[in-house]
Motif scaffolding. Sequence first.
Motif, PDB file in Angstrom:
ATOM      1  N   GLN A 165     -17.597  42.580  16.721  1.00  0.00           N
ATOM      2  CA  GLN A 165     -16.276  42.450  17.327  1.00  0.00           C
ATOM      3  C   GLN A 165     -16.340  42.357  18.850  1.00  0.00           C
ATOM      4  OE1 GLN A 165     -13.740  41.953  15.028  1.00  0.00           O
ATOM      5  NE2 GLN A 165     -15.610  41.960  13.810  1.00  0.00           N
TER       6      GLN A 165
ATOM      7  N   THR B 100     -14.762  48.514  15.775  1.00  0.00           N
ATOM      8  CA  THR B 100     -15.712  48.716  16.876  1.00  0.00           C
ATOM      9  C   THR B 100     -17.120  48.226  16.541  1.00  0.00           C
ATOM     10  OG1 THR B 100     -15.958  51.008  16.097  1.00  0.00           O
ATOM     11  CG2 THR B 100     -14.482  50.623  17.968  1.00  0.00           C
TER      12      THR B 100
ATOM     13  N   ASN C 285     -11.777  47.291  21.919  1.00  0.00           N
ATOM     14  CA  ASN C 285     -11.890  47.562  20.485  1.00  0.00           C
ATOM     15  C   ASN C 285     -11.692  49.044  20.188  1.00  0.00           C
ATOM     16  OD1 ASN C 285     -12.469  44.846  20.257  1.00  0.00           O
ATOM     17  ND2 ASN C 285     -14.671  45.129  20.026  1.00  0.00           N
TER      18      ASN C 285
END
Length: 535
Positions: A183, A179, A220
């Motif tokens: 990303q 996270t 994510n």
Amino acid sequence: MSRLHFGLVLGGLFLCAACRSGSPDPALPPPNIVWISAEDLSPRLGAYGDTLARTPNLDRFAVQSLRYTRAFTTAGVCAPSRAAIITGMFQPAIGAHHMRTSHEAPHLPGPYEAVPPPHVKAFPEYLRAAGYYTTNNVKTDYQFGTPRTVWDENSRQAHWRNRPDPDQPFFAVFNFTVTHESQVWPRDKPVETDPAAVAVPPYYPDTPVVRRDLAQHYDNIATLDSLVGVILRQLEEDGLADNTVVFFWTDHGDGLPRAKRWLYDAGLHVPLMIRWPGQIEPGTTTDRLVSLMDLGPTVLSIAGVPIPGHMQGQAFLGEQAAPPRSYVYAARDRIDEAYDHVRAVRDARFKYIRNFMPDQPYILDVPYRNRMPTMQELLRLQASGQARGPVALWLRDRRDPEELYDTHADAHEIHNLAGDPRYADVLLRMRIELDRWIEASGDMGHIPEAEMVAQMWPGGTQPRTEPPVVDRAADGTVTISCPTEGASIAYTTETGDDPHWLLYTEPLVVEPGTTVRARAIRYGYAESEEVRSEG
């Protein structure tokens, strides 16, 4: 393995209403403890009421846990926050407040490693001294290196399953990075979360770019949830779930603009859930104020290990639990190459922020942050003069010296009440409390970084820890010491280039002919050379 110590109480007791009792049964083996941590994540979980989140494992875990609704970090960025978490100390009190000490900018002081006061240790050392096997997988980012005395294992393979004695209690940390803000950047695959379904905060422009970033963040989070599920299933498979305390937390809020690196709740408010079978009533919630620098002291309290008196964090579970906090505190200092100096204090309702550099714009030049597409949208609006309403507030070229928010009425912290006479008493109270904390905590934020580094590393050179001294008695007793104040000592009797180093805490007895190898490390110093004592 060192003898375990349980039941020592330091100071007054406070038992959370959601707990059946505040301490482990001394007739039971000591509890194992697992931390599952994530990066750059506010409470965007189903368990916290977010209906868009796909988090079945964490939602199921919440049903088994105590869920904290008012947990906050001491910084909105990882390294300063993690320095506070691992030491139980406010990061500006130990010289770990700039993001970060290891850098590649030639015009900044350093790179360097922070040198905390000699009595400050990473709290897993206290667990090791009490007989725990400690593992970290794998992020550290403590600002003072990773002393070999902190962890039995520190690698991507670190796991409680690797401990040589299956009966040894363990403290195992798993840090998931999926996270992290980086990303969110990729655009190489479609998102599964519907961008049209996300809620766009009022301080962002409602554009397809922003909606896609938020949707990617939710994707994510779903991946994170699956990784959390693996760890929880492994505890079940190993028959350890009933005697393992499991924490889930994140190192600061969302990795998005005006959240990460900042002292608004979007950057500081984090999920925190704790499962402690037999001690915590499952499926309960508390609005107790918690600072994440309280995590270490709480782990020590749960394990029955005395909490050192110097720690500024305080336990909120176990026999050594302190009364609830009235306030939590946070700091923002240099971010990458951009200097800043901001402090904040928050109670259950109000947030007070003091900008010590009000002539600066809110947005400083942070190239790494600028790679976020949402940030690029904001910069585009700033350059074109098209920003309006709440979006424009963070794009101003000067800051309000003081900011005061009623987080109950204004969760996004848009309406600054510092100039509202109706809140004059609140403003004064929060000012006084922040001044008190800056003084009481030993905040070094006012010291220029170059001056601070010169104090830690005289002449710009990293000090080296003195070699340990190994004394052997005729009966085989080995005593190890180090002339460097505050140095921790590691030793081993194994051969080879990659032995398992143990933490030295008391004299040991070895068989004749045994070679004892020792190293010493003062945090922030270079490690000593290895010393060998032949038997």
